[in-house]
Structure formats: C-alpha cells, structure tokens
Design an enzyme around this catalytic site. Structure first.
Site, PDB file in Angstrom:
ATOM      1  N   ASP A   1       0.861  -1.179   0.000  1.00  4.89           N
ATOM      2  CA  ASP A   1       0.000   0.000   0.000  1.00  4.89           C
ATOM      3  C   ASP A   1       0.902   1.235   0.000  1.00  4.89           C
ATOM      4  OD1 ASP A   1      -2.479   1.554   0.399  1.00  4.89           O
ATOM      5  OD2 ASP A   1      -1.574   1.971   2.345  1.00  4.89           O
TER       6      ASP A   1
ATOM      7  N   ASP B   1      -1.366  -0.270   6.226  1.00  7.04           N
ATOM      8  CA  ASP B   1      -1.471   0.329   7.557  1.00  7.04           C
ATOM      9  C   ASP B   1      -2.843   0.900   7.862  1.00  7.04           C
ATOM     10  OD1 ASP B   1      -1.466   2.740   6.015  1.00  7.04           O
ATOM     11  OD2 ASP B   1      -0.747   3.804   7.794  1.00  7.04           O
TER      12      ASP B   1
ATOM     13  N   ASP C   1      -7.006  -1.065   4.097  1.00  7.89           N
ATOM     14  CA  ASP C   1      -6.189  -2.230   3.766  1.00  7.89           C
ATOM     15  C   ASP C   1      -6.678  -3.501   4.453  1.00  7.89           C
ATOM     16  OD1 ASP C   1      -4.498  -0.490   2.362  1.00  7.89           O
ATOM     17  OD2 ASP C   1      -3.385  -0.018   4.184  1.00  7.89           O
TER      18      ASP C   1
END
Length: 825
Positions: free
Chosen positions: A513, A718, A722
């Site tokens: 990410d 994080d 996600d």
C-alpha cells in the site's frame, strides 16, 4: 463421557490407577464411576454440571496426559483484600478489573478449552484467555458482579490451582524447577562416584580371583547405592513413564524408565541369586548422564526462548508521579490515564503517553529494533519500556498496564511461542509411534542376543531404549519458532504465530500500500484554494475530519489547530472508503463532503475546469488533492503532501534482487501513481506493477487475482482501507503506526519505520523453515546411525545416555544459530 483409562481400575477423570485408600466412587451423569481421589470426583461433577463434558472428548482426541488436580492455594480469601489486590489487579476506567494468573494443572489444549469455556459461563467475566505454553490466564471481569476469589475458586473446582502472576513468580518457578533438578543431579552424581569405586573393585577382583563372599557383599553395597538413586533421581522419569504406560500413550520418558527398571531388576535378581554379573553401576551412571543432559537442555531452552522474560524485565516497577503536593514514588500498576510523570535521565518510561515538558533523546531499540535514539519534545509520543536519554521530561499518561504497546508486544510474542506450525503438528503425531517403535526394536534386540548372552542382551536392549529417545524430534520445530519470534521481537518485528513464519518462507509476491507504508503517513496541508476563503475551507474540512484518524484527517486537523482556528460542530459523520468523508454541520445548512474527485461527482458538486486542472497538477506530483464542498457547492481545494519513507527505494531494489514480484496499490490518480513509480524505481529496470485509483474491495480482488496465478502473496498496509486485503493475503504485515484494525488483521507487525524489515522478515521465515528441516534431519540422522549400532551391541547404555542429550543440544544449538544468521541480513 471420558474414556481415558482403558482399564476398569482407572480413574474416570484422569485415567490414573484408582486403588488404595484415596480411591473412591461417585455418581456422575446418573452412573456410578470410579475415581483415584475425591478431587477427581468433584472436578468431574463440576464439569458435567456446567455442561462441559466435551472436555473429555478433546483430551482423548489430543492424546494429552492428565494428572490428578494439584494442591489448591491456601487462603484464597486473602486475595479479596485491597492491599493484596494492588499487587496484581488492574482497575480500568469502566469499572472492570483485569489480572494475569499462573495456573497449575494445565496439560494440553483441552485444558485451555475447559478453562476458557467455564469462565466465560460465569456472570461478570468479560474475557478469559489461556496461554498454553506459559500456563498463564488473562481474565477481565466486572468487579461489581464478581470477586477474583470467585474466579480462583471456580478454577479450583475444575481442578486447577491459580496464583497471581508476576515476574518474580515466573523466575521463582523456573529457579525452583532448576533447583530440584540440580538436587537430583547432585544425588545421582554422588551415587555414581561411589558406585564406581565398587565397580573398580569388582572388575579388579574378576581378574585376581575374588571370593564369592566379597563379590556378593559388593553387589549388595551397589544395590544400596543404586536404589535411592533410581527412586529419587530417576523418580520423575519413572512416574512419567508409568503414566504413559497406564494410558497406553507412550511418551518420551517411557523407554528410559523401562531401561532403568529392567537393568535394575535384572541386577537385583542376580544379587538375590548370588550371580556373577550385576549392572547397578550402569543404572546409576546413565541416570546421572541423562540428568546432566536435561539440566543443560533446560538452561539452553530457557536462554533460547527467553524473549518474553527479557521483555517483562523492560517494564519498570516504580514511577515518579507529580501531585499537587510535589512528587511521589508509586507502583506502575497504580498509574491511570491523565497522570503526570517525571522522567529523569536514564529512567525507563513507565507508561504510554505524550511529552508535556522538556526534550530528550529516547532509546527505542527494544520497541523498533532501531539503535539510533529518537529526539522527543513537547507533543511527541512516548512508549513504556523505552529509556530516557540526557534530558528531563514531564509526560502525561495515556495508556498504562496491559494497554501499553509493550504489553501488546509481550502478548504477541507469548502467543507466537505458544502456537504450532503445520510441520510441528506432524512431528507431534510421529512421536507416539516413534516411542512404540523404540519399544519393539528393544524387544527384538533383547530376544536376538538372549541365546548368546543374557547380560549382553539386557545391555543392548537398554542402549536401544535410551538412545532412541525422540526428544530432538519433539524440539526441532518449537525451538526454532521460539528463537525466531524472540529475534524478530528484538528487531521490532512482531510475529503473531509460528505458522506465519512458515508462510513467510514461501512468499513470492509482495503487495504494497502507498500511504503510511511506502510513505511516512505524516501528511501536511501545504496549499488551500477556494473563493470561500482559507479559514472557511479549513474549518469546514476539520469539522468532519476531526471524527476520523486517517492520515489526511490528522493533517487537516493539525493545520486548523496550529493556526488557532475553532472546530465547528458536526453531526452524523460518515466514512466512504476510497472516496472521502461527510457530515452534517450543526446549522443543518447542507451536508459537508471532504474527499476526492469521484466523491464530488457522486454528490453532484459542480467543479469548473480550473479546479480540475489544479487537482490534476497536484496529484501529478504525488500530493493528494482534497476537495471540500457543502451541499452541491464547492468550497475549496486542499493540497496535502506526504513524503516517501526513508529506505523505500532500497526496499524495492532489495525485493527485486531477491526475485520477489511487487505490486503497488494506491487510491491516487494514475498520474500520481506514475510519479511515485518513477521515484521508487529510478533509472534501474525494476519490474513493479502499479495499480492506481483502487477502492478497498479492489485491493482485496487484486490480492485474490495474484493468488489465482499461483503467487504466495504478502500484503503490507497500515489503514482501515487495507484490512480486507490484509485478511485475504497469504501473509499480512502491518506498520506499527497504523490503525488497530490493520494490526488485528495482520500476521506480522513492524514496530519501526525501517522498510528493510520487510525483506528481513521474509529472510527470517526462510531461515526458520530451513532450520526446522535441518533439525528434523539431524534427529533422523542421529537415529539412523546409532540405533543399528545399539541393536548390534556396539553401544553401551552409558554411551547411549551421553548421546541422547547431545542430540537435543545439537537441535537447540542449531536453532540458536538463527540469531547469527539474521545478524548478517
């Protein structure tokens, strides 16, 4: 119904022989049953009355060893006193209490199931979690409905003795176990030293023609020395072997016990019949050598898997609290949110909180694995267990006790060391068959040599029994996992379970990410556009964003606070993942929307060409363009910037060099994604797929698509967005500064900002699996080499006793080498 006995004379509850004065019978579930003692009878009745008879089927399925209930702690009522409870009970703001208890009598996962189910059924118990490896219970309850003594009595009724847990009690238990083992070792050593002189006299007399009277006398002296050594020093081995034999569940001690008893019995029979050859010295010698090996093994195992104890030692016991009257030294367990603490140079920080006054450098190596001290000043966060440097600080407590980051780390490490990888489950199933095969081989060896020499047959069979102990096989996986999780925790990488290490070794593709993972996640507002004016745009955005904790929200709120602006009241906040947020202002003049271009178009907000061009220009430089609207009217546009984490470029290159595939997922525009890709890849030809404009469900679909292509996927993220992808990935990794949701969904948590820990963790997984395979190979090779030699009467029992602990120590030593290997990464 329990079926543990395999004998009509066995206890209905624990399976031990139910004979003697303590045996009794009683009615359970409408039928009369036999029990070895009244304790087992009462425990069995409580289990059935609570509707938890499924415990017995779990014990039988897992083939776990049980024993009668332990002696219960005296004076349980003392734990109702406030002065006693202060030492181990934490009282929370909501009126509930929590405590950690050490529980004696836990033997297997069935015990864990029984305790958790029984306590969950008590009115007032909010949470009960049992750690099987450390025999520890974490319990949280409503103090108005329940007393801690009620919980301890409930455990006692189930057959478990509980006492408050603290570091001193852990060290005390370990020291007491080692002390008893050392006493037994010393007694066996004293016996071996004395019986050796008798053996020398007998061997010398055999060549010089000793008379039968003196020979018989020396035999009886040898018997007098060997008997207490067998009963005291070898007592635990004999007892464990007997329990395994009674339940028809052979354990690792059974072959040694049979070898010792058989050799002793043969020697005693020869002594009574005034025979020429006895082997009391062999019994004493190999018990002495086995105890030496077990003592060394206990020390090695404790040193190899002592990560939890080292973490516990990081917790300070006292803190300096500031009051209206000055300062006072208080126990850390008495700290509550809002307390002000003075942190002097060199002090360990006692709780999680924020710096109120002063500045200093903090050593956070225990938390993040990064050796460089971090500069802290007013407004910076502090973590429990870290060490203050040269300056004095005043901090405000936010979390204390079990709610601190350090407490969560300890819980994660304990959980990881208590789990089993799939390869360990296979080894556990092999061990009982391994022991059975050992007994058959020993019997075949005895029968083969019996016709030639009965003494030789006995010694050869005893050597087979001793040398094939499967301890090394049983230690192969848990020692590697214990060492690896400890090494990982020391380096700021928290591993939730042993299976995660096994899956790490197979990673072929990493999905990353962007925000908060490859970037710092500490965004800042650098530009505000709009006809409504800077203050109006910022306040409208902050009114909604103050209800959320994602990086954009924190950046906007921090800007409003820094400029001294007020936060307008906003109701009914709503999060639209991948789009933005919304809320209704207090005046009800129209819904406020804060988010990307897609959100504005969905809400019908009119955006002119100049604003669209400005947004495209912002996103082409890796910044985020955040629109602010009220109703269908656009108020303005915010430019929010983030920076790449230090080491992001090195991460991409390292993964590429190791042949790991990469995919970058971001909710930004294609232009911003391409700009980021160029910044990460540089002039080098690095293969990395970049997917822009993805929503949370699209992230999860991308992970699933990679898995369908045969990739073993590691997902690193994080944020809340996600969480679905993290849950779906083969192995998930969260940044320690991320949200609680992402950390709860993740197998691995990185506590620091060093992105090189991602390939380091993959290397740790591969090294762990490699070590497990090496350990299993060492164990099997040891048996393939020495078992045939023992069956051929080429190995004495004493040599077998030397070789057996050596094999275990080799496995432990090989596991410890994981530390050295990972230092080179």
């Amino acid at each position: 119904m329990p079926d543990l006995s395999h004998s009509r004379n066995s206890c209905f509850h624990c399976g031990l022989t139910a004979t003697g004065a303590s045996a009794c019978s009683g009615e359970v579930a409408g039928e009369m049953q036999l029990f070895c003692c009244s304790g087992c009878l009462e425990v069995c009745r409580v289990i059935h009355e609570a509707g938890l008879e499924g415990f017995y089927s779990r014990v039988q399925k897992q083939e776990a060893a049980m024993a009668p209930p332990p002696d219960l702690p005296a004076d349980i009522d003392q734990y109702e006193l406030d002065e006693v409870q202060q030492d181990f009970i934490t009282r929370l703001a909501d009126g509930s209490c929590q405590a950690n208890l050490m529980v004696e009598g836990i033997h297997c996962p069935a015990c864990t199931w029984l305790i958790e189910k029984a306590l969950a059924g008590m009115d007032g118990v909010m949470l009960a979690e049992v750690n099987l490896v450390h025999h520890r219970l974490f319990v949280r309850w409503h103090s108005e409905k329940l007393l801690i003594s009620d919980i301890m009595r409930r455990l006692a009724a189930l057959g478990y003795a509980a006492i408050p847990f603290n570091l001193e009690s852990v060290e005390g238990v370990l020291k007491e176990q080692n002390r008893k083992l050392l006493f037994r070792l010393g007694f066996a050593g004293f016996g071996a030293m004395n019986i050796m002189w008798i053996s020398i006299a007998l061997y010398a007399g055999a060549f010089s023609g000793i008379s039968s009277e003196y020979r018989d006398f020396f035999h009886w002296v040898s018997c007098a020395i060997a008997t207490p050594v067998l009963l005291y020093s070898g007592g635990p081995i004999l007892l464990a072997g007997w329990r395994g034999l009674v339940r028809l569940r052979p354990g690792m001690d059974l072959p040694v016990a049979i070898g010792a008893v058989t050799t002793y019995g043969y020697s005693l029979l020869q002594t009574l019949q005034q025979g020429e050859h006895v082997y009391f010295d062999t019994v004493v010698s190999f018990l002495f050598v086995i105890l030496i090996g077990r003592y060394l093994e206990a020390i090695a195992r404790r040193n190899a898997s002592s990560a939890t104890l080292r973490l516990l030692e990081l917790q300070p016991r006292l803190a300096t609290r500031l009051t209206e009257d000055g300062e006072e030294r208080v126990a850390v367990r008495k700290l509550v949110a809002g307390d002000l603490l003075r942190i002097r140079p060199g002090d360990k920080i006692a709780a999680d909180g924020v710096v109120e006054e002063g500045s200093s450098h903090i050593d956070e190596a225990m938390l993040t694995g990064e050796s460089r001290p971090v500069h802290k000043y007013a407004g910076c966060r502090l973590a429990a267990g870290t060490v203050n440097g040269e300056g004095a600080l005043v901090m405000r407590v936010e979390q204390a006790g079990a709610d601190t980051v350090l407490a969560r780390i300890i819980h994660l490490v304990e959980s990881a060391q208590g789990t089993k990888a799939r390869v360990q489950q296979l080894a556990d199933r092999i061990v009982p068959w391994f022991v059975t095969a050992t007994l058959l081989l020993a019997a075949a060896t005895f029968l083969y040599w019996w016709g030639e020499d009965s003494g030789k047959a006995l010694l050869a069979a005893t050597a087979v029994l001793i040398i094939t102990c499967p301890c090394a096989l049983g230690l192969a996986t848990p020692m590697a996992i214990a060492v690896s999780t400890g090494v990982a925790a020391k380096n700021g990488v928290l591993v939730r379970n042993g299976e995660a290490l096994e899956r790490l070794s197979a990673v072929t593709h990493v999905v990353l990410d962007k925000t908060g993972t490859l970037t710092e996640g500490r965004m800042r507002v650098t530009e505000v556009r709009g006809e409504a004016g800077r203050e109006t745009v910022l306040q409208a955005a902050a009114a909604v964003e103050r209800h959320f904790s994602h990086p954009l929200a924190l950046a906007i709120c921090a800007t409003v606070e820094a400029e001294g602006l007020a936060f307008p009241v906003c109701h009914q906040p709503v999060l639209l993942p991948g789009l933005g947020v919304g809320g209704m202002p207090a005046g009800g003049e129209g819904q406020i929307w804060v988010g990307n271009l897609r959100l504005m178009e969905r809400q019908g907000v009119m955006i002119d060409a100049s604003m669209r061009a400005a947004a495209e220009a912002i996103e082409s430089t890796m910044a985020a363009a955040v629109f602010v609207a009220q109703g269908e009217q656009l108020l303005g546009l915010l430019r929010v910037e983030d920076r790449l984490r230090e080491g992001a470029v090195e991460l991409i290159r390292t993964l590429a060099q190791r042949g790991v595939g990469m995919t970058l997922l971001t909710g930004d525009s294609v232009a911003a994604a391409n700009h980021l890709k160029q910044a990460l890849m540089g002039p080098e030809d690095v293969r990395m797929e970049v997917v822009a404009g993805v929503l949370p469900e699209e992230k999860a679909r991308k992970v699933a698509a990679l898995q369908q292509q045969g990739e073993h996927v590691l997902m690193a993220g994080d944020g809340v967005n996600d969480a679905p992808a993290l849950a779906l990935a083969d192995i998930s990794m969260a940044m320690g500064n991320g949200t609680d949701v992402s950390m709860e969904c993740s197998d691995i948590v990185l506590m620091g900002s060093d992105l090189q820990k991602v390939p380091w963790a993959i290397a740790l997984g591969r090294q762990t699996l490699k070590t497990v395979r090496q350990n299993l190979a060492l164990s099997l090779l040891y048996n393939l080499m020495l078992v045939p030699a023992a069956m051929a009467a080429m190995v004495t029992p004493v040599f077998a006793a030397l070789a057996m602990p050596v094999s275990s120590l080799l496995v432990i030593g090989n596991a410890v080498l994981i530390r050295r290997h990972m230092q080179r990464q």
